[in-house]
Design a protein around this motif. Structure first.
Motif, short mmCIF file in Angstrom:
data_model
loop_
_atom_site.label_atom_id
_atom_site.label_comp_id
_atom_site.label_asym_id
_atom_site.label_seq_id
_atom_site.Cartn_x
_atom_site.Cartn_y
_atom_site.Cartn_z
N VAL A 136 0.95 -1.26 0.05
CA VAL A 136 0.05 0.04 0.04
C VAL A 136 0.64 1.32 -0.13
O VAL A 136 1.77 1.38 0.65
N ILE A 137 0.54 2.29 -0.94
CA ILE A 137 1.16 3.43 -0.75
C ILE A 137 0.14 4.40 -0.42
O ILE A 137 -1.02 4.61 -0.65
N HIS A 138 0.55 5.03 0.95
CA HIS A 138 -0.30 5.84 1.65
C HIS A 138 -0.08 7.37 1.18
O HIS A 138 0.83 7.65 0.87
N GLU B 4 8.89 1.76 10.50
CA GLU B 4 7.57 1.95 11.29
C GLU B 4 6.26 1.51 10.67
O GLU B 4 5.59 1.20 11.81
N GLY B 5 5.89 1.59 9.49
CA GLY B 5 4.79 1.28 9.17
C GLY B 5 3.64 1.98 9.51
O GLY B 5 3.70 2.88 10.05
N SER B 6 2.45 1.44 9.33
CA SER B 6 1.06 2.02 9.90
C SER B 6 0.57 1.32 10.99
O SER B 6 0.52 -0.05 11.12
N VAL B 7 -0.17 2.07 11.67
CA VAL B 7 -0.95 1.26 12.80
C VAL B 7 -2.34 0.76 12.32
O VAL B 7 -2.95 1.53 10.99
N ILE B 8 -2.49 -0.36 12.38
CA ILE B 8 -3.68 -0.98 11.76
C ILE B 8 -4.88 -0.66 12.71
O ILE B 8 -5.13 -1.21 13.97
N PHE C 269 8.97 4.97 6.74
CA PHE C 269 7.79 4.05 6.65
C PHE C 269 8.14 2.49 6.56
O PHE C 269 7.56 1.81 7.29
N SER C 270 9.54 2.27 5.95
CA SER C 270 9.88 0.79 6.05
C SER C 270 10.16 0.49 7.33
O SER C 270 9.91 -0.72 7.38
#
Length: 469
Positions: free
Chosen positions: A23-25, A36-40, A33-34
């Motif tokens: 996914v590109i946010h 930490e990523g994202s909170v789901i 980002f690589s």
């Protein structure tokens, strides 16, 4: 494979990794980002949002300025289910429509100021502002004024991120490496009192802004300018409240020089400032076009609307011999399900008196948040009602900002998140724009968490040698 094993397999999925891989946010910081990523996030209810592990957070930004009636509204869910069973979608090109599309059009004309009686639907604010530009150019072409193409915008304005809307956006850092049509847009000084007033009195600052606008109009040539874009309160650029009669005077200039005045109410409409629409009822301006999104559906489904005046509609609706078609439209323009959700959302906002609620508690929210200016790193607390921001500074007297690498807004954001509150970090700012369900308890909890988060941030800065009291 039976149903139980399917559910187990689904539960075992690593959604955090899947998201990172595929996914590109929007506005991704690829530097982090690589790692930490994202909170789901898994669900929301009222003014709370819950992550995949079930942890609750106060949603201090209403998703993104938009979940006005709060998360998990059962009436909206029932409306979606019923409408999808009747008619979820059919194209609305030329000779096709639906009851929700027509009824929402009537309702939007009712709540919009002045002669804004005609609506073109899209799926969001960027699309709505693009539509406004296309209609303005089309309108002036039909009037025999083909040179009227230029757009006046402002530094720090935010009007979206589609090709045209991104160009109208005046946040210059977002333009880097994108080939946008900047030749169309002239950016005026933002009405940013805290940073741009200087040694002028407030009246002198307003005079400066208005004089600058008129000088730009004369230099570019009124015959070359189609429109001026304004946000009643500037949102993503820093929650900047224009001073005094700035809006009335810039609107008067547009009338004087035959320039269309576009009010971008993507954030400010549908209760956030205590009114369904802000331009007329808070700033005494009747725009030629008004753009809605976000709160129009409280974010439950993508929906946007560009309202245009009777005067503009009268011109563009006359059939042309060479091409009688209005050649603009989208697959999802007037989407039946979206329009029905918009109708129900507005019904809930009006029935449950959300504007009255915000008018009551907004001043309290402003006052309590304003007390945080006692901290040495808080330069200004500003905004109105449920649209507020804190700006952090290295030095209060000089208003010197923290260096970008300090990432001060993000520091406070991380502490707040650990304490159960989501706020929005934008450089040296934190923005709060919660669901309109926010009551005194939620406001008080938010202030307490913000206070603790600022204190923790100050402690970190001192320990790292980045700030001295």
């Amino acid at each position: 494979m039976n149903m139980d094993s399917t559910n187990i397999k689904r539960q075992q999925k690593d959604y955090w990794t899947l998201d990172k891989q595929h996914v590109i946010h929007p506005y991704t910081n690829f530097e982090k980002f690589s790692d930490e990523g994202s909170v789901i996030y898994a669900k929301g209810k009222g003014h709370h949002i819950y992550d995949e592990q079930g942890r609750a957070y106060l949603d201090g930004i209403a998703g993104l300025w938009c979940v006005n009636i709060g998360h998990g509204n059962e009436e909206i869910a029932e409306t979606m289910a019923k409408q999808s069973q009747k008619l979820a979608y059919y194209n609305t090109f030329e000779d096709a429509s639906s009851k929700p599309m027509a009824e929402l059009g009537e309702k939007l004309a009712e709540i919009s100021p002045g002669a804004l009686n005609h609506v073109f639907y899209g799926t969001g604010g960027s699309m709505g502002n693009d539509t406004a530009v296309k209609i303005a150019h089309y309108y002036f072409n039909l009037l025999g004024k083909p040179n009227k193409k230029k757009i006046l915008s402002r530094d720090l304005a935010y009007h979206g991120s589609t090709y045209l809307a991104h160009a109208i956006t005046g946040i210059s850092s977002t333009h880097m490496s994108f080939d946008l049509p900047h030749q169309l847009v002239h950016y005026l000084t933002a009405p940013y009192t805290y940073r741009n007033q200087g040694d002028r009195t407030l009246e002198e600052f307003i005079d400066f802004l208005v004089d600058e606008m008129e000088e730009a109009i004369i230099k570019i040539g009124p015959d070359n300018i189609a429109m001026f874009f304004a946000e009643p309160i500037m949102g993503a650029g820093g929650v900047i409240v224009p001073p005094g009669d700035y809006h009335k005077r810039t609107h008067a200039l547009c009338k004087k020089y035959d320039i269309l005045y576009v009010s971008d109410e993507v954030v400010t409409a549908f209760g956030r400032l205590g009114k369904m629409v802000s331009s007329k009822y808070l700033f005494d301006v009747e725009p030629d076009m008004c753009v809605y999104a976000k709160g129009i559906s409280s974010g439950y489904i993508p929906l946007g609307a560009t309202m245009i005046s009777d005067q503009i509609h009268q011109v563009i609706s006359k059939p042309k011999k060479d091409n009688p078609y209005f050649s603009h439209g989208f697959t999802y323009s007037g989407h039946a399900l979206s329009c029905q959700v918009g109708l129900k959302n507005i019904e809930i906002l009006e029935r449950d008196n959300f504007c009255g609620h915000v008018s009551k508690w907004g001043p309290y929210f402003e006052e309590e948040l304003g007390k945080l200016s006692e901290y040495g790193i808080v330069g200004e607390v500003r905004g109105s009602h449920y649209m507020l921001a804190l700006e952090y500074v290295q030095n209060k007297e000089t208003k010197e900002s923290f260096a970008p690498e300090v990432n001060i807004g993000k520091r406070v954001y991380h502490h707040a998140k650990q304490l159960g509150l989501i706020i929005r970090p934008i450089g040296n700012l934190n923005v709060l724009s919660p669901p309109l369900t926010y009551d005194q308890k939620a406001i008080d909890n938010t202030i307490n968490i913000m206070r603790e988060s600022i204190e923790r941030t100050i402690k970190d800065l001192i320990e790292e040698g980045l700030w001295q009291q």
